[in-house]
Design an enzyme around this catalytic site. Structure first.
Site, PDB file in Angstrom:
ATOM      1  N   HIS A 189      31.739  37.483  41.977  1.00 34.61           N
ATOM      2  CA  HIS A 189      33.183  37.419  42.213  1.00 34.61           C
ATOM      3  C   HIS A 189      33.778  38.775  42.593  1.00 34.61           C
ATOM      4  CE1 HIS A 189      32.581  38.837  38.169  1.00 34.61           C
ATOM      5  NE2 HIS A 189      33.839  39.256  38.111  1.00 34.61           N
ATOM      6  N   ASP A 190      33.023  39.859  42.377  1.00 35.51           N
ATOM      7  CA  ASP A 190      33.505  41.212  42.691  1.00 35.51           C
ATOM      8  C   ASP A 190      32.866  41.789  43.952  1.00 35.51           C
ATOM      9  OD1 ASP A 190      35.290  41.516  40.594  1.00 35.51           O
ATOM     10  OD2 ASP A 190      33.786  42.371  39.235  1.00 35.51           O
ATOM     11  N   ASP A 192      32.235  34.325  30.040  1.00 36.80           N
ATOM     12  CA  ASP A 192      32.535  35.724  30.320  1.00 36.80           C
ATOM     13  C   ASP A 192      33.198  36.325  29.086  1.00 36.80           C
ATOM     14  OD1 ASP A 192      32.862  38.077  31.955  1.00 36.80           O
ATOM     15  OD2 ASP A 192      32.975  36.736  33.679  1.00 36.80           O
TER      16      ASP A 192
END
Length: 559
Positions: free
Chosen positions: A331-332, A100
């Site tokens: 993850h969001d 990331d």
């Protein structure tokens, strides 16, 4: 396989949220050695690439998206030696690692910002976006993504700095060439270490407006209108490509809030001048609140007609010109089976498989978020105290306590549907204590359904969601039509709010995907499946000629 296609065009990516994947040292937090210990599981699934959420040194205000040192590992996750061991072991197993990359902003504890705050003439001052007050107030009325104003006043230098997210996440000034070169050097440092690519956090926001004196801009509360796809975004990405990507064989995907098909054709053009692909958000916004003041916070379901027509727009709009990334959750985002499917005991497995088939047979690179392959569900916390996500907690206080737009129970129902914490509960490995994630109470609660939904159970069950994902991944690797073929919705089904049916076709093969999006039995006479058509994969054991049962999904090879 098309001889011109790149490796990432027929790859499947598995996303790991390190903090919630596997704890190896008994502190209740996932870590790098925990990921290394589970590589066999990831390899068995059949994927090609692991995308790691941020593992850099960070105060963890936003779970690692506030980076204080780009070239150090956060101590809670391990050491650089642990990372290098993970990278080496993954490569030995022919798995690639994508990092990331968070370069729209840093942590306020990054040495650049610590220096930047000291004085207006500090060398690092211009690495960030500092502005004088306007009529005694912030330079604009922009609101930050995590609630509150997007500007924070600094008493020392009597200026405001911009942060599109939390105040502890100051935005970098991409107009500063020295700062940009530092970013490229850091990316090359990781690439030289052997990482195989970057997922770029909110990369479409890095180019800010040139004129902050604009009255309309100053009065607006909507920063997205002015910072999404900013004036120099493509200049910066072409420069990044020249300085980093051209030197390494990397996979790059940009998270691009505010992107549309027209813009995506620039970001992800097959000429390889910027990024390989982008994450777009249009299908993630289809179930947003009808009241724009509440944004994403809602507990309604997206309509199937809207969903499939949006997916179709991207399939057709990018075909032959740019590349799609395919995802249901990350993850969001909340868990796909709870959001787009049905997570009841009766229909969880069927709807999880249906949604998997619909996504994985489209053109693009599919992303599987940890636990998606098990059909993991939202956790449905009853108390605000159970939430750990800054965005969720701030949203509750903003909309209930401050603006009084909704009452507490309504906002809790919105959090149950949409909170990012739904995706961040620990990976469910087994029916052991804490789901086999840790031998100590984890940083966030484990979903209580881990007793029945866990990897140990599903890996050994040939009819599990996990093994259905394995079959889909295997098909993608073996059938070139999935990577290269054209896409069309089946004629006459476009406005059907129960049925999603589409065809993938190349010179050698034609596939048809048929999916019932509901918990009702529906007719399917329009599909005209003949006895010579071969059923390749299904989430039911048999095939009915004229009916589709609840959440039934079929993949046919047409004669």
């Amino acid at each position: 396989m098309n001889s011109n296609s790149k490796w990432w065009q027929h790859a499947v990516v598995y996303q790991v949220y390190p903090k919630s994947f596997q704890d190896s040292d008994g502190d209740g937090l996932g870590d790098l050695n925990g990921i290394t210990s589970r590589l066999d599981y990831i390899k068995d699934l059949g994927v090609d690439v692991i995308w790691l959420n941020p593992v850099y040194k960070s105060p963890q205000v936003d779970n690692g998206y506030d980076i204080s040192d780009y070239q150090s590992i956060n101590p809670s996750l391990g050491t650089m030696q642990d990372f290098e061991r993970l990278l080496h072991k993954a490569h030995e197993m022919n798995l690639k690692i994508v990092m990331d990359l968070v370069v729209n902003h840093t942590s306020d504890q990054h040495k650049w910002f610590v220096e930047s705050k000291k004085s207006k003439d500090n060398k690092y001052r211009d690495y960030y976006i500092w502005k004088d007050p306007v009529d005694g107030h912030a330079p604009t009325n922009w609101e930050a993504s995590f609630s509150g104003p997007a500007w924070t006043y600094d008493d020392t230098t009597k200026q405001y700095y911009l942060h599109l997210f939390a105040p502890q996440q100051p935005d970098l000034n991409w107009e500063n060439e020295e700062m940009r070169n530092n970013v490229y050097n850091m990316m090359n440092w990781w690439s030289d270490k052997g990482v195989d690519g970057f997922r770029m956090d909110v990369i479409s926001l890095i180019s800010k407006p040139e004129d902050f004196d604009n009255k309309e801009l100053q009065e607006s509360t909507d920063s997205g209108k002015y910072v999404s796809n900013g004036p120099h975004i493509h200049d910066y990405l072409r420069e990044m490509n020249k300085n980093v990507m051209k030197k390494h064989d990397l996979m790059t995907v940009g998270e691009t809030p505010g992107v549309n098909v027209k813009e995506a054709l620039k970001y992800a053009n097959l000429d390889d001048s910027e990024l390989n692909m982008v994450f777009e958000f249009e299908h993630m916004g289809l179930d947003s609140n009808p009241n724009p003041a509440l944004g994403k916070w809602s507990d309604q379901k997206a309509s199937l007609v809207d969903l499939k027509n949006n997916l179709s727009k991207w399939q057709k709009g990018l075909y032959g010109k740019a590349w799609n990334s395919l995802y249901w959750n990350n993850h969001d985002q909340p868990r796909v089976v709870s959001r787009f499917g049905n997570d009841s005991k009766e229909y969880r497995e069927l709807s999880a498989k249906m949604l998997a088939m619909v996504l994985h047979l489209l053109q693009g690179t599919p992303y599987i978020y940890e636990g998606e392959e098990l059909g993991m569900t939202n956790i449905y916390f009853d108390s605000l105290d159970d939430y750990r996500d800054l965005e969720s907690i701030n949203a509750y206080h903003e909309f209930v306590d401050e603006k009084k737009l909704v009452d507490g129970p309504t906002m809790m129902s919105y959090l149950k549907a949409k909170s990012r914490d739904n995706a961040r509960t620990p990976m469910q490995w087994s029916d052991d204590d804490y789901a086999g994630f840790s031998d100590k109470e984890p940083w966030i609660k484990v979903n209580p359904n881990y007793k029945s939904i866990n990897a140990k159970e599903e890996v050994s069950d040939p009819n599990s969601v996990y093994n259905f994902y394995k079959e889909l991944i295997s098909l993608r690797h073996s059938l070139p039509v999935i990577t290269d073929g054209t896409y069309e919705q089946v004629e006459g089904t476009e406005d059907d709010d129960s049925l999603y049916a589409y065809v993938r076709k190349d010179d050698n093969q034609t596939l048809m995907v048929v999916a019932n999006y509901t918990d009702k039995e529906i007719d399917r006479p329009v599909l005209k499946i003949s006895k010579d058509d071969k059923l390749l994969l299904s989430n039911y054991d048999d095939d009915l000629a004229n009916k589709l049962r609840p959440y039934e999904a079929k993949l046919y090879v047409l004669d």
